[in-house]
Scaffold this motif. Sequence first.
Motif, PDB file in Angstrom:
ATOM      1  N   ASP A   1     -15.664  26.015  29.267  1.00  0.00           N
ATOM      2  CA  ASP A   1     -16.305  25.216  30.027  1.00  0.00           C
ATOM      3  C   ASP A   1     -15.060  24.553  30.947  1.00  0.00           C
TER       4      ASP A   1
ATOM      5  N   PHE B   1     -13.912  26.257  37.818  1.00  0.00           N
ATOM      6  CA  PHE B   1     -14.900  27.151  38.371  1.00  0.00           C
ATOM      7  C   PHE B   1     -15.013  27.323  39.736  1.00  0.00           C
TER       8      PHE B   1
ATOM      9  N   MET C   1     -12.782  32.378  39.872  1.00  0.00           N
ATOM     10  CA  MET C   1     -13.904  33.035  39.537  1.00  0.00           C
ATOM     11  C   MET C   1     -13.709  34.525  39.905  1.00  0.00           C
TER      12      MET C   1
ATOM     13  N   MET D   1     -23.564  22.124  35.114  1.00  0.00           N
ATOM     14  CA  MET D   1     -23.708  23.236  34.672  1.00  0.00           C
ATOM     15  C   MET D   1     -22.905  23.625  33.655  1.00  0.00           C
TER      16      MET D   1
ATOM     17  N   GLY E   1     -22.225  28.459  29.740  1.00  0.00           N
ATOM     18  CA  GLY E   1     -23.235  29.605  29.782  1.00  0.00           C
ATOM     19  C   GLY E   1     -23.831  30.130  31.309  1.00  0.00           C
ATOM     20  N   SER E   2     -23.804  29.110  32.032  1.00  0.00           N
ATOM     21  CA  SER E   2     -24.489  29.361  33.265  1.00  0.00           C
ATOM     22  C   SER E   2     -23.251  30.093  34.237  1.00  0.00           C
ATOM     23  N   PHE E   3     -22.021  29.839  34.134  1.00  0.00           N
ATOM     24  CA  PHE E   3     -20.925  30.683  34.827  1.00  0.00           C
ATOM     25  C   PHE E   3     -20.927  31.814  34.395  1.00  0.00           C
TER      26      PHE E   3
ATOM     27  N   ALA F   1     -23.028  33.636  32.806  1.00  0.00           N
ATOM     28  CA  ALA F   1     -24.251  34.386  33.296  1.00  0.00           C
ATOM     29  C   ALA F   1     -23.822  35.110  34.698  1.00  0.00           C
ATOM     30  N   ALA F   2     -22.988  34.299  35.564  1.00  0.00           N
ATOM     31  CA  ALA F   2     -22.691  35.012  37.039  1.00  0.00           C
ATOM     32  C   ALA F   2     -21.776  36.161  36.579  1.00  0.00           C
ATOM     33  N   PHE F   3     -20.830  35.884  35.588  1.00  0.00           N
ATOM     34  CA  PHE F   3     -19.910  37.122  35.320  1.00  0.00           C
ATOM     35  C   PHE F   3     -20.745  38.412  34.849  1.00  0.00           C
TER      36      PHE F   3
END
Lengths: 276, 276
Positions: B131, B136, B141, B173, B176-178, B180-182
């Motif tokens: 986190d 982020f 990223m 956020m 897990g959300s970031f 998910a982007a990767f």
Amino acid sequence: MSTGVTPGSWCSKCGDIEGILSDITGVLYNSGKDGGTAIPGSIEAVAKLKAAGIPLRFCTNETQCTTIQIANKLNRLGFSIKPDEIVAPAPAVCGFLKQRNLRPCLLVHPDVLPEFAEIDTTNPNCLVVGDAGEEFNYGRMNKAFQFLVSLDEPLLISLGCGRYYKEDDTLRMDVGSFVAAFEFAADIKAEIVGKPSPAFFQQSLHTMDIRTSEKAIMIGDDIVSDVGGAQKCGLLGIMVRTGKYRPSDEPHSYVTPDGYVNNLAQFVDMFLEHRI
Amino acid sequence: MSTGVTPGSWCSKCGDIEGILSDITGVLYNSGKDGGTAIPGSIEAVAKLKAAGIPLRFCTNETQCTTIQIANKLNRLGFSIKPDEIVAPAPAVCGFLKQRNLRPCLLVHPDVLPEFAEIDTTNPNCLVVGDAGEEFNYGRMNKAFQFLVSLDEPLLISLGCGRYYKEDDTLRMDVGSFVAAFEFAADIKAEIVGKPSPAFFQQSLHTMDIRTSEKAIMIGDDIVSDVGGAQKCGLLGIMVRTGKYRPSDEPHSYVTPDGYVNNLAQFVDMFLEHRI
């Protein structure tokens, strides 16, 4: 001399074709410093299609600028293309928003904001996400997420759904990746405006007054989004071996193009030859 | 007086229990300004379990600081907890990295970096994402993504997989959300170190020398990650009605806790009562 291309079954259908859709980046030009470079033969190929009176639209998922800016960039490279020959997600979503009485909270690139000039953004009831570039930071993303989950029925609209793209020889995460973050965070699925959405191809055909998608061809360098997307909508899908094409795309695990061509110039020559 | 709780079948198993795992945020304290506030009764509940000689670990997905900082924060609120009683993803992943000869590229919060002091990060061969908060951003990223896809076999390790969390009454956020982007950008699945990964619960039990997960209880306020995750690993899973618990969690669509309790204090009282 072998061209590495054998005329596919698509050639026999050229006589019925009423219009052509072409991707822009990787088909007309490669992006890069100072506006990028035209792909050899593409400027002449576009001119030949126009001279032959073939209806033509340029169908892109570009959302970092307006269609006017895209046309200007292409024309600086030597093309002769008008903004209204370009179909892009930002103008497309504006129609969609008006139709459904939606007022967007926008997380988009500052340069594309003029496309939304006539859109009501007061008291928003959906989140529209484009390729926002540097705007994808922790603060902006969290604010957009907080807005999204504050809605009774969270509605997320994505302008395209690309994984990544190449710019100045560098890979950059595309809008689809950031939208995946919002989808995971809010536990919802985004609605996509742009390729490979069938509605987007339909809309592109509509601007040429073509009502039967089987009577149109899409040519692009993205086998899933351009070729597979167009095929799902009923168009013929031609894969071009320029841009982000990789030999590993041939054959692809689940998309079988109606034909492969080395570049747009070769496609246009084959098309015009088999059209007679 | 009704407590809203009926002793569940878990109560009859208390005699066999060799140790307890407890979530931290939402069970011991609620986060907020100035370090947050202890949940009434939790300080005494922890003390009672310790006085009764019950092995106890605090199992958290917190990755914005070190276990020393977590212990200090809790102790400032009135708890008496040592860093080595806390099981968190950052120290856990260090063991995992050494075991598998992995050298991470780290996209984590600056405050958690001390946990990685002894980890070789030269010539990295995997991406570890925690986190990272403000880290982020688009630049960081993209660099992390470019590194990830430059690997022959891209390996993405996520410290936890939360969707979002609440801090200072604001939703943020979560990792897990970031991740998910990767995952979307690189078309891969991340390996998760943290709850609800069974390996993480196993490791927590291992620190208490408990070899049979059926002889342990996990208590938490996240029905999927804490309760469901623990149950999948064989532990009893107890849901607490504090922290991010919402009445809509009861019943949950696919997780059935072994019991619900109003707070940690009530759990400890019931546990000690039925243990005799």
